[in-house]
Design a protein around this motif. Structure first.
Motif, PDB file in Angstrom:
ATOM      1  N   ASP A 152       6.753  -9.126  -3.837  1.00  0.00           N
ATOM      2  CA  ASP A 152       5.355  -8.732  -3.991  1.00  0.00           C
ATOM      3  C   ASP A 152       4.821  -8.103  -2.705  1.00  0.00           C
ATOM      4  N   GLN A 155       6.330  -4.583  -2.136  1.00  0.00           N
ATOM      5  CA  GLN A 155       5.650  -3.566  -2.953  1.00  0.00           C
ATOM      6  C   GLN A 155       4.264  -3.265  -2.397  1.00  0.00           C
ATOM      7  N   GLN A 156       3.566  -4.302  -1.933  1.00  0.00           N
ATOM      8  CA  GLN A 156       2.220  -4.114  -1.374  1.00  0.00           C
ATOM      9  C   GLN A 156       2.263  -3.191  -0.152  1.00  0.00           C
TER      10      GLN A 156
END
Length: 514
Positions: A152, A155-156
């Protein structure tokens, strides 16, 4: 004493001895300068086919928090990223790659940061998940434990730089706990950024100038406040060609010489003579006249040494205009005629090359030694013209920045055999800004005003170069006379009054800002 000597050492087997985890600590202590470390990361971006590279300083108010290098190269998948984060990781290098040893990313990063995170995305589909790895020195020393970045967050981070410059693919390198970031406020961060970004821009502009001169490659340096989203700075690095003079210093140059090195064949030397008294960044970007003369070695268009004679001869001021470009043949590097440092900031040339220089000639049979002589004569001729139009002076000495001393020596003829003029800070009467000690040839500056003059910057032997240069120009004639006449004494009093008033005004400004 026996005369027998066994050249082959007999062995009786082998034993696997993996490196101790402290090897990572040794790897991070190779003396990487900040600018050289960032340049090494940009090399990886170039090898990945990047068109745009962003060097991003992140601050939170007056505190710097992270530094990131972001590119739009081809990216890495999980397996490729594991290799990239492995010390000495083996991979197939492109024949024109800038990387060589498999240590640059790790050693450059951990030389300056407590942790390095790498997140990368390859171009398969827009929805393809990025990969992420993170080295911290603590975990590295604990058995080479490299952390896997949470998907996560990976991707951020990719999304944060979407379209600037990452679109389909790219890589982000993040440094945290950067060792030389300022740890106090009070304007230190702004001063650090100004100084550091200027030096970084010059370094990248010089060592990567052939790439930056292309239409399809850019490096941007930016500063952002993460709490407000404000971008304080955003500018493109400009190429600084060390051979980009507007007009040659000698009508017969540039010209190419060939040094025949027995083990690798011909090596081409592109010999140049700069025009005297140049003030361009292209000329001044490398140290002093002693530092910037000599060989400029390129490997795959990347400058890997800027100046130095590599044991061919000793540097001297009269050769300050001489520069020789050498594009290293791959076979010469492979044969170790030229050995590159891991940091790509120098070349160790073998005696074979030095010997070949002695017989190097151009197409007309002119010797390389003649080129050196012509560069020497060009410099001396310019100095001679200066000597006929300007009075000789006592040279500056201790306390003056080397580049200032060099500029004065370039512009003014020097009185031979004279003790140089020094400048230093001491406690003196606050009604005075300076004192003159004729006997010791010293300009004494009032320490009471030092902090205000420096504006909070750290002091040193060669600090306040602008102020010291102006005082030298005002006062050098005082030391060239046995005594001061009434007119000169009046001038000294005038300068004292004005400088004390100016220094006190600087002190008041510092107080008001506090």
């Amino acid at each position: 004493m026996t005369t027998d000597w066994q050249f082959e050492v007999p062995t009786s087997g082998s034993k696997h001895l993996p490196p101790d985890s402290r090897y990572m600590e040794a790897l991070s202590s190779q003396g990487y300068g900040f600018e050289a470390a960032i340049a090494d990361l940009v090399d990886n971006s170039i090898d990945a086919g990047a068109k745009d590279v962003v060097i991003h300083f992140l601050r939170d108010g007056d505190r710097l928090v992270s530094l990131l290098v972001v590119d739009d190269g081809k990216g890495m998948d999980e397996d490729e990223l594991d290799v990239a984060m492995t010390v000495g990781g083996r991979r197939e290098y492109d024949p024109r790659a800038l990387g060589m040893f498999g240590t640059g990313l790790k050693s450059a990063s951990l030389s300056h940061a407590g942790a390095v995170t790498v997140v990368s995305k390859v171009r398969r589909t827009r929805a393809a998940a990025p990969a992420g790895r993170r080295w911290t020195m603590e975990r590295a020393l604990n058995g080479f434990q490299c952390d896997i970045v949470a998907p996560d967050y990976a991707q951020q981070l990719i999304d944060r730089y979407y379209d600037c410059p990452i679109v389909w693919q790219g890589t982000i390198i993040r440094w945290d706990a950067v060792k030389n970031f300022p740890r106090t406020g009070g304007g230190q961060t702004d001063r650090y950024l100004h100084r550091t970004i200027n030096k970084l821009g010059l370094h990248l502009g010089l060592h990567l100038h052939r790439f930056l001169a292309r239409d399809d490659f850019n490096i941007t340096i930016a500063v952002e406040d993460v709490s407000t989203g404000t971008e304080y700075m955003n500018f493109g690095v400009q190429p600084l060609d060390p051979f980009g003079y507007p007009v040659t210093g000698h009508a017969d140059y540039a010209r190419e010489f060939v040094a025949t090195v027995p083990s690798v064949g011909p090596v081409t030397l592109s010999a140049h003579i700069w025009p005297p008294k140049s003030n361009t960044d292209e000329f001044k970007a490398v140290g002093t006249g002693i530092d910037r003369q000599g060989f400029y070695f390129y490997r795959h268009d990347r400058l890997v040494q800027s100046g130095g004679w590599n044991n061919f001869r000793q540097p001297e001021q009269h050769l300050a205009l001489a520069r020789v470009a050498v594009d290293l043949p791959d076979e010469a590097v492979a044969s170790e005629v030229f050995r590159l440092t891991v940091k790509k900031d120098g070349v160790d040339a073998s005696p074979e090359f030095v010997t070949a220089l002695e017989s190097a000639v151009d197409a007309e049979g002119r010797s390389f030694a003649q080129y050196v002589s012509d560069a020497d004569a060009t410099y001396r001729s310019a100095r001679k013209r200066t000597a006929t139009t300007r009075k000789p002076v006592i040279p500056p000495g201790k306390g003056f920045e080397p580049s200032v001393r060099e500029a004065i020596e370039d512009e003014l003829p020097l009185l031979p055999g004279e003790e140089p003029i020094s400048v230093l800070w001491q406690k003196i009467d606050n009604a005075k800004f300076f004192e003159i000690d004729r006997e010791s040839r010293t300009i004494v500056l009032n320490h009471h005003y030092r902090a205000a003059i420096l504006g909070g910057r750290r002091g040193g032997l060669n600090d306040a170069p602008t102020l010291k240069s102006l005082l030298y120009l005002l006062l050098h004639q005082v030391f060239e006379k046995e005594y001061s006449g009434s007119r000169e004494k009046d001038n000294l009093q005038l300068w004292q009054s004005v400088l004390v008033a100016a220094a006190r005004a600087e002190m008041n400004r510092v107080t008001d800002n506090d």
